[in-house]
Scaffold this motif. Structure first.
Motif, PDB file in Angstrom:
ATOM      1  N   VAL A 102       3.587 -16.291  39.049  1.00 23.92           N
ATOM      2  CA  VAL A 102       2.668 -15.576  39.929  1.00 23.92           C
ATOM      3  C   VAL A 102       3.498 -14.709  40.857  1.00 23.92           C
ATOM      4  O   VAL A 102       4.371 -15.198  41.570  1.00 23.92           O
ATOM      5  CB  VAL A 102       1.794 -16.555  40.745  1.00 23.92           C
ATOM      6  CG1 VAL A 102       0.875 -15.783  41.676  1.00 23.92           C
ATOM      7  CG2 VAL A 102       0.997 -17.442  39.815  1.00 23.92           C
ATOM      8  N   ILE A 103       3.222 -13.431  40.851  1.00 23.25           N
ATOM      9  CA  ILE A 103       3.938 -12.495  41.706  1.00 23.25           C
ATOM     10  C   ILE A 103       2.936 -11.964  42.724  1.00 23.25           C
ATOM     11  O   ILE A 103       1.944 -11.333  42.363  1.00 23.25           O
ATOM     12  CB  ILE A 103       4.537 -11.333  40.891  1.00 23.25           C
ATOM     13  CG1 ILE A 103       5.493 -11.883  39.837  1.00 23.25           C
ATOM     14  CG2 ILE A 103       5.223 -10.344  41.811  1.00 23.25           C
ATOM     15  CD1 ILE A 103       5.980 -10.825  38.867  1.00 23.25           C
ATOM     16  N   GLU A 104       3.199 -12.247  43.982  1.00 26.21           N
ATOM     17  CA  GLU A 104       2.329 -11.755  45.041  1.00 26.21           C
ATOM     18  C   GLU A 104       2.987 -10.539  45.687  1.00 26.21           C
ATOM     19  O   GLU A 104       4.107 -10.623  46.174  1.00 26.21           O
ATOM     20  CB  GLU A 104       2.098 -12.830  46.096  1.00 26.21           C
ATOM     21  CG  GLU A 104       1.291 -13.998  45.594  1.00 26.21           C
ATOM     22  CD  GLU A 104       1.011 -15.007  46.690  1.00 26.21           C
ATOM     23  OE1 GLU A 104       1.072 -14.635  47.871  1.00 26.21           O
ATOM     24  OE2 GLU A 104       0.732 -16.153  46.337  1.00 26.21           O
TER      25      GLU A 104
END
Length: 128
Positions: A102-104
């Motif tokens: 997950v890349i925020e």
């Protein structure tokens, strides 16, 4: 002649006043009659629903039988001829949660003016 006009005028005014009071009394009686009429109306659907609510009690695990019908799809052709040997449509669908990255990305909001001019010195919105 003058007395007759005066008496006629008084009778006319008295008649108008009496008609207004009679009309108001009539309206009040109609409101009471309408209210009592609507309170006495029986709704057969409401009565039926109340009766059903007390009579019908179902246990989903024993009283309801679900029949699932599996229908075969016939395309009119043999699909095995068009697929490779050992084809598995569900291969690759075993997803491991650890494999998900997950890349925020935090986006900076530009309001078009300096907010520090409008806030007190040492302002911290996250301080309790």
């Amino acid at each position: 002649m003058r007395k007759i006009k005066l008496i006629f005028g008084l009778v006319l005014v008295a008649g108008i006043l009496i008609s207004f009071t009679v009309e108001q009394k009539h309206r009040k009686e109609m409101k009471v009659a309408n209210a009592s009429l609507f309170n006495e109306v029986n709704n057969p659907f409401e009565d039926t629903l109340k009766d059903q609510a007390t009579v019908i009690t179902l246990n989903p695990s024993t009283d309801i039988n679900v029949i699932e019908i599996e229908e075969d799809v016939d395309l009119g052709i043999d699909t095995a001829e068009y697929l490779p040997y050992g084809f598995d449509a569900y291969k690759g669908f075993q997803i491991n949660v650890a494999d998900i990255n997950v890349i925020e990305i935090e986006e900076e909001v530009e309001l078009g003016f300096d907010v520090n001019e409008y806030l007190p010195k040492g302002f911290n919105p996250y301080k309790a």
